[in-house]
Design an enzyme around this catalytic site. Structure first.
Site, mmCIF file in Angstrom:
data_model
loop_
_atom_site.group_PDB
_atom_site.id
_atom_site.type_symbol
_atom_site.label_atom_id
_atom_site.label_comp_id
_atom_site.label_asym_id
_atom_site.label_seq_id
_atom_site.Cartn_x
_atom_site.Cartn_y
_atom_site.Cartn_z
ATOM 1 N N CYS A 43 0.854 -1.185 0.000
ATOM 2 C CA CYS A 43 0.000 0.000 0.000
ATOM 3 C C CYS A 43 0.894 1.240 0.000
ATOM 4 O O CYS A 43 1.690 1.435 0.926
ATOM 5 C CB CYS A 43 -0.905 -0.009 1.236
ATOM 6 S SG CYS A 43 -2.021 1.392 1.251
ATOM 7 N N GLY A 44 0.769 2.042 -1.038
ATOM 8 C CA GLY A 44 1.628 3.217 -1.181
ATOM 9 C C GLY A 44 1.254 4.327 -0.220
ATOM 10 O O GLY A 44 2.111 4.850 0.504
ATOM 11 N N HIS A 45 -0.045 4.682 -0.186
ATOM 12 C CA HIS A 45 -0.430 5.763 0.736
ATOM 13 C C HIS A 45 -0.162 5.311 2.164
ATOM 14 O O HIS A 45 0.218 6.116 3.026
ATOM 15 C CB HIS A 45 -1.913 6.158 0.540
ATOM 16 C CG HIS A 45 -2.840 5.440 1.463
ATOM 17 N ND1 HIS A 45 -3.486 4.259 1.143
ATOM 18 C CD2 HIS A 45 -3.202 5.709 2.756
ATOM 19 C CE1 HIS A 45 -4.203 3.850 2.178
ATOM 20 N NE2 HIS A 45 -4.059 4.712 3.159
ATOM 21 N N HIS B 3 -8.147 -4.043 -7.927
ATOM 22 C CA HIS B 3 -8.522 -2.624 -7.960
ATOM 23 C C HIS B 3 -8.823 -2.207 -9.401
ATOM 24 O O HIS B 3 -8.175 -2.687 -10.335
ATOM 25 C CB HIS B 3 -7.370 -1.745 -7.466
ATOM 26 C CG HIS B 3 -7.025 -1.932 -6.022
ATOM 27 N ND1 HIS B 3 -6.491 -3.084 -5.497
ATOM 28 C CD2 HIS B 3 -7.123 -1.067 -4.977
ATOM 29 C CE1 HIS B 3 -6.278 -2.936 -4.205
ATOM 30 N NE2 HIS B 3 -6.656 -1.716 -3.856
ATOM 31 N N ASP C 116 -10.389 5.188 -3.208
ATOM 32 C CA ASP C 116 -9.187 5.719 -2.582
ATOM 33 C C ASP C 116 -9.247 7.242 -2.624
ATOM 34 O O ASP C 116 -9.351 7.833 -3.698
ATOM 35 C CB ASP C 116 -7.944 5.202 -3.330
ATOM 36 C CG ASP C 116 -6.666 5.396 -2.533
ATOM 37 O OD1 ASP C 116 -6.628 6.320 -1.687
ATOM 38 O OD2 ASP C 116 -5.717 4.636 -2.758
ATOM 39 N N CYS D 54 -3.591 6.876 -4.789
ATOM 40 C CA CYS D 54 -3.267 5.443 -4.715
ATOM 41 C C CYS D 54 -1.817 5.184 -5.147
ATOM 42 O O CYS D 54 -1.490 5.246 -6.344
ATOM 43 C CB CYS D 54 -4.223 4.609 -5.557
ATOM 44 S SG CYS D 54 -4.064 2.831 -5.210
ATOM 45 N N GLY D 55 -0.993 4.849 -4.170
ATOM 46 C CA GLY D 55 0.432 4.651 -4.465
ATOM 47 C C GLY D 55 0.695 3.462 -5.371
ATOM 48 O O GLY D 55 1.492 3.555 -6.320
ATOM 49 N N THR D 56 0.029 2.335 -5.090
ATOM 50 C CA THR D 56 0.259 1.160 -5.944
ATOM 51 C C THR D 56 -0.417 1.362 -7.305
ATOM 52 O O THR D 56 0.093 0.904 -8.328
ATOM 53 C CB THR D 56 -0.230 -0.130 -5.258
ATOM 54 O OG1 THR D 56 -1.580 0.051 -4.813
ATOM 55 C CG2 THR D 56 0.650 -0.493 -4.069
HETATM 56 O O1 PYC Z 1 -1.977 3.752 -1.907
HETATM 57 O O2 PYC Z 1 -1.440 1.792 -2.710
HETATM 58 C C1 PYC Z 1 -2.226 2.551 -2.173
HETATM 59 C C2 PYC Z 1 -3.561 2.048 -1.808
HETATM 60 C C3 PYC Z 1 -4.077 0.816 -2.064
HETATM 61 C C4 PYC Z 1 -5.357 0.808 -1.532
HETATM 62 C C5 PYC Z 1 -5.591 2.021 -0.954
HETATM 63 N N1 PYC Z 1 -4.479 2.775 -1.135
#
Ligand code: PYC
Length: 309
Positions: free
Chosen positions: A89-91, A204, A230, A234-236
């Site tokens: 999870c990036g965030h 996702h 999100d 979303c980082g990923t």
């Molecule tokens: O930021 O990767 C992310 C992420 C995945 C699901 C919610 N945020």
């Protein structure tokens, strides 16, 4: 009897992360992948207690802080949400780094973090900014056409950014909060069609449209596996997007892509390459918003949270 779980909450561009600092389940000393498997098998009720109502919300992402296997790493982490577990999870990694700084466990600089899909780096900057160097990302399928119930054919890519994404520009609705219900229904229908077509691992769905803020490259809407969107870019999901752009020759190494979320928060992203692999870098900021003990009273029928299934 009442159990206590100590948590620190933050948000990254509006998307919440709840780091479980103590009171977590006993998962042993294996790799984060092994601990995630144990967590899923034996302690799913704990996941639900932390992120689901009445203490959490559908948007809440949990992050269990773990002792790393490799002590050159600053921490290990397992991420989870309202319906299950995330691979990365990036965030949440940005939120975790700011949380570790709040706890005085890390200082500005580069820190290695163990996740179930490998080691990522989090560079803590001043002003609560963090750059995450993610695991290698890649596009698996280009230009897949799926027949989506009620909406017709939709074309998109399948890409890995630490979770699996279906990414598409084909969106009949403007990407804004006024269209939240329509966007959710549309993205969910796409997910069902993609998964029915033999890609059940796509968790996702990421829709793209024109940006609103000057300087941004695109706006996105990311629907998570538990039907929450999100709030951050979303980082990923941004990592998956960067991998597609790079593969298409639309982004050069180190060129910055500014990804805007549905609520207007943004991440800067760029790629480097290592032995032919695409390495995404995501920069964003997080803020601490609460520090608390969650209380689980054994007389409370809803102490493990309200589960959808
Ligand atoms: O930021 O990767 C992310 C992420 C995945 C699901 C919610 N945020």
């Amino acid at each position: 009897m009442t159990e206590r779980i100590h948590v620190i909450d933050s948000h990254t561009g509006g998307e919440p992360t709840r780091v479980v600092v103590s009171g977590g389940p006993p998962l042993g000393g294996g790799s984060m992948r092994e601990r995630l498997d144990l967590f899923r098998r034996d302690f799913d009720h704990f996941r639900s207690a932390v992120v689901n109502e009445p203490r959490g919300s559908d948007a809440m992402v949990g992050a269990l802080l773990c002792e790393p296997v490799d002590h050159a790493c600053s921490a290990g982490v397992i991420f989870f949400n309202n319906v299950g577990f995330l691979q990365m999870c990036g965030h949440g990694t940005i939120g975790l780094a700011v949380t570790l700084a709040h706890m005085d466990l890390i200082q500005p600089g580069v820190h290695r973090i163990e996740t179930p899909v490998g080691i990522v780096e989090a560079e803590l900057h001043a002003n609560n900014e963090v750059t995450v160097t993610n695991i290698p990302s890649r596009r698996a399928v280009r230009g897949l056409s799926v027949e989506v119930a009620r909406f017709g054919s939709v074309v998109g890519d399948i890409a890995w950014g630490g979770n699996w994404f279906f990414l598409t520009y084909d969106c009949p609705f403007a990407l804004n909060l006024a269209n939240l219900e329509e966007l959710t229904e549309y993205a969910w229908a796409i997910r069902q069609a993609v998964n029915a077509g033999g890609y059940p691992e796509v968790d996702h769905v990421e829709l793209f449209g024109p940006p609103e803020a000057p300087g941004s490259d695109a706006r996105n809407f990311v629907l998570c596996p538990g039907k929450a969107y999100d709030r951050s870019p979303c980082g990923t999901g941004t990592s998956a997007k960067l991998a597609c752009l790079y593969a298409d020759g639309k982004l050069q190494e180190s060129e910055v892509w500014r990804q805007e979320s549905l609520i207007g928060s943004s991440f800067d992203g760029w790629v480097t390459t290592r032995q032919g692999e695409i390495i995404p870098h995501i920069r964003g900021s997080a803020f601490i918003c609460a520090e608390a003990d969650l209380l689980l009273d054994h007389r409370d029928a809803f102490r493990w949270g309200i589960r959808s299934s």
